[in-house]
Design a protein around this motif. Structure first.
Motif, short mmCIF file in Angstrom:
data_model
loop_
_atom_site.label_atom_id
_atom_site.label_comp_id
_atom_site.label_asym_id
_atom_site.label_seq_id
_atom_site.Cartn_x
_atom_site.Cartn_y
_atom_site.Cartn_z
N TYR A 8 0.86 -1.18 0.00
CA TYR A 8 0.00 0.00 0.00
C TYR A 8 0.89 1.23 0.00
CZ TYR A 8 1.18 0.13 4.96
OH TYR A 8 1.87 0.17 6.13
N GLY A 9 0.49 2.27 -0.72
CA GLY A 9 1.28 3.49 -0.78
C GLY A 9 0.52 4.59 -1.50
N LYS A 10 1.20 5.70 -1.74
CA LYS A 10 0.54 6.86 -2.35
C LYS A 10 0.10 6.61 -3.79
CE LYS A 10 5.00 8.85 -3.72
NZ LYS A 10 5.93 10.00 -3.57
N ASN A 11 0.67 5.56 -4.40
CA ASN A 11 0.32 5.23 -5.78
C ASN A 11 -0.78 4.16 -5.88
OD1 ASN A 11 2.20 3.58 -4.59
ND2 ASN A 11 3.48 3.33 -6.40
N GLY A 12 -1.22 3.63 -4.74
CA GLY A 12 -2.29 2.64 -4.77
C GLY A 12 -2.00 1.47 -3.87
N ALA A 13 -2.61 0.35 -4.17
CA ALA A 13 -2.41 -0.87 -3.37
C ALA A 13 -2.46 -2.09 -4.29
CB ALA A 13 -3.46 -0.98 -2.28
N VAL A 14 -1.68 -3.10 -3.93
CA VAL A 14 -1.64 -4.36 -4.67
C VAL A 14 -1.69 -5.50 -3.66
CG1 VAL A 14 -0.37 -5.82 -6.30
CG2 VAL A 14 -0.19 -3.33 -6.46
N ILE A 15 -2.45 -6.54 -3.96
CA ILE A 15 -2.46 -7.72 -3.10
C ILE A 15 -2.40 -8.97 -3.96
CG2 ILE A 15 -4.98 -8.04 -2.96
CD1 ILE A 15 -4.49 -8.53 0.10
N GLY A 16 -1.59 -9.94 -3.53
CA GLY A 16 -1.48 -11.21 -4.23
C GLY A 16 -1.57 -12.35 -3.25
N GLY A 17 -2.16 -13.46 -3.68
CA GLY A 17 -2.26 -14.62 -2.81
C GLY A 17 -2.35 -15.91 -3.61
N ASP A 18 -1.85 -17.00 -3.01
CA ASP A 18 -1.97 -18.30 -3.66
C ASP A 18 -3.32 -18.91 -3.30
OD1 ASP A 18 -1.28 -19.01 -0.91
OD2 ASP A 18 -1.01 -21.03 -1.71
N SER A 75 -11.54 0.68 -4.95
CA SER A 75 -10.67 1.39 -4.02
C SER A 75 -10.21 0.54 -2.83
CB SER A 75 -11.38 2.64 -3.48
OG SER A 75 -12.62 2.29 -2.87
N VAL A 76 -10.57 -0.74 -2.79
CA VAL A 76 -10.18 -1.59 -1.66
C VAL A 76 -9.90 -3.02 -2.14
CG1 VAL A 76 -10.84 -2.57 0.58
CG2 VAL A 76 -11.55 -0.25 -0.01
N VAL A 77 -8.77 -3.58 -1.65
CA VAL A 77 -8.47 -5.00 -1.84
C VAL A 77 -8.37 -5.65 -0.47
CG1 VAL A 77 -7.33 -4.79 -4.08
CG2 VAL A 77 -6.00 -4.47 -1.98
N VAL A 78 -8.57 -6.97 -0.42
CA VAL A 78 -8.54 -7.67 0.86
C VAL A 78 -7.94 -9.06 0.67
CG1 VAL A 78 -10.87 -8.64 0.58
CG2 VAL A 78 -9.93 -8.34 2.88
N GLY A 79 -7.28 -9.56 1.72
CA GLY A 79 -6.76 -10.92 1.73
C GLY A 79 -6.93 -11.51 3.11
N GLU A 80 -7.00 -12.84 3.17
CA GLU A 80 -7.20 -13.49 4.46
C GLU A 80 -6.45 -14.82 4.53
OE1 GLU A 80 -11.16 -13.73 6.68
OE2 GLU A 80 -10.89 -15.81 6.01
N VAL A 81 -5.77 -15.05 5.66
CA VAL A 81 -5.20 -16.36 5.96
C VAL A 81 -5.92 -16.88 7.19
CG1 VAL A 81 -2.95 -15.86 4.97
CG2 VAL A 81 -3.34 -15.34 7.38
N ARG A 82 -5.92 -18.21 7.34
CA ARG A 82 -6.63 -18.79 8.47
C ARG A 82 -5.96 -20.06 8.94
NH1 ARG A 82 -12.10 -20.82 5.28
NH2 ARG A 82 -11.14 -22.54 4.12
N ALA A 95 -6.63 -3.12 2.17
CA ALA A 95 -5.74 -2.05 1.73
C ALA A 95 -6.44 -1.12 0.75
CB ALA A 95 -4.48 -2.62 1.09
N THR A 96 -6.15 0.16 0.90
CA THR A 96 -6.57 1.17 -0.04
C THR A 96 -5.35 2.03 -0.34
OG1 THR A 96 -8.23 2.87 -0.51
CG2 THR A 96 -7.33 2.83 1.73
N LYS A 97 -5.50 3.03 -1.15
CA LYS A 97 -4.37 3.90 -1.47
C LYS A 97 -3.87 4.59 -0.20
CE LYS A 97 -3.22 7.85 -4.43
NZ LYS A 97 -3.75 8.77 -5.48
N GLY A 98 -2.62 4.34 0.17
CA GLY A 98 -1.99 5.00 1.31
C GLY A 98 -2.37 4.47 2.67
N LYS A 99 -3.05 3.34 2.74
CA LYS A 99 -3.51 2.87 4.05
C LYS A 99 -3.81 1.38 3.99
CE LYS A 99 -6.23 5.63 6.33
NZ LYS A 99 -7.42 6.39 6.82
N TYR A 176 -4.37 -8.55 -7.44
CA TYR A 176 -5.27 -7.45 -7.76
C TYR A 176 -4.64 -6.12 -7.34
CZ TYR A 176 -8.67 -11.25 -7.96
OH TYR A 176 -9.33 -12.42 -8.26
N SER A 177 -5.01 -5.06 -8.04
CA SER A 177 -4.49 -3.74 -7.70
C SER A 177 -5.59 -2.69 -7.79
CB SER A 177 -3.33 -3.35 -8.61
OG SER A 177 -3.76 -3.26 -9.96
N ILE A 178 -5.41 -1.62 -7.02
CA ILE A 178 -6.31 -0.47 -7.10
C ILE A 178 -5.45 0.79 -7.01
CG2 ILE A 178 -8.37 -1.59 -6.19
CD1 ILE A 178 -6.51 0.68 -3.88
N SER A 179 -5.96 1.91 -7.51
CA SER A 179 -5.20 3.15 -7.47
C SER A 179 -5.98 4.30 -6.85
CB SER A 179 -4.75 3.54 -8.89
OG SER A 179 -5.87 3.64 -9.75
#
Length: 206
Positions: A8-18, A75-82, A95-99, A176-179
């Motif tokens: 996550y950062g000022k340019n957006g957010a990216v999340i990846g998962g298997d 504007s939001v991505v999410v991931g979960e482990v359990r 995660a969203t842009k910057g947070k 996935y990514s968002i900006s």
């Protein structure tokens, strides 16, 4: 049996998962032996995993159909482990842009929540995969805030390609990514406890 990488950062957010899940059936002590060798990186292929499981008389079931990350909106991505046992433990990252927000859930009760602002990386996975992912990210992560979001997405895809040889990672993965910034981030996801921080966040959930 998870690996989730979130930027996550000022340019957006990216999340990846298997997508891999591994279920163990057998004597508890023997399961622990198998799991320890698996999560430490001592077992390096599915064949080795099956062979040791047979020696220990532990049945294993491998499934590659669980999507652990997704895009909730533009504007939001999410991931979960359990971790499933007597209790169901989950760790979720939004995660969203910057947070980003990290939420711990025991059964259906939220037990901890943290919000991080600025930029950083969240890595969730067993300790071997965490270490490998951190090594891959070490030289490039500091450049992420200056990169186009698509380039960061490509870098995270490269890491999953490099690590999918390990028996706890599926051959297929999702990224996935968002900006855009979600201004109602905390309210929408019921997150109120705020802590600002930068850098890596790591956890040993599997």
């Amino acid at each position: 049996m998870s690996l989730i990488i979130c930027y996550y950062g000022k340019n957006g957010a990216v999340i990846g998962g298997d997508r891999r899940q591994i279920f163990f059936r057998g004597e508890e002590q023997k399961r622990k032996i198998l799991e320890e060798k698996l999560y430490s990186g001592e077992i390096t292929s599915e064949d080795e995993l099956y062979n040791l499981a047979n020696e220990l008389n532990v049945k294993i079931i491998i499934e590659d159909n669980r999507e652990k990350v997704r895009k909730i909106s533009d504007s939001v991505v999410v991931g979960e482990v359990r971790s499933l046992g007597i209790d169901a433990k989950r760790r979720r990252v939004y995660a969203t842009k910057g947070k980003c927000a990290i939420v711990d859930i025991l059964n259906d009760t939220v037990t901890n929540q943290v919000i991080k602002e600025g930029f950083g990386l969240v890595i969730l996975g067993n300790r071997f995969l965490k270490k490998m992912a951190e090594e891959e990210l070490k030289s490039v992560a500091k450049l992420f805030p200056m990169m186009p979001i698509q380039q960061i997405e490509d870098k995270i895809k490269e890491i999953f390609e490099k690590l999918k040889w390990h028996p706890t990672v599926s051959k297929e993965f999702d990224v996935y990514s968002i900006s855009r910034y979600e201004k109602n981030f905390e309210r929408l996801y019921g997150i109120y406890d705020e802590e600002k921080a930068l850098g890596f966040y790591q956890d040993s959930f599997i």
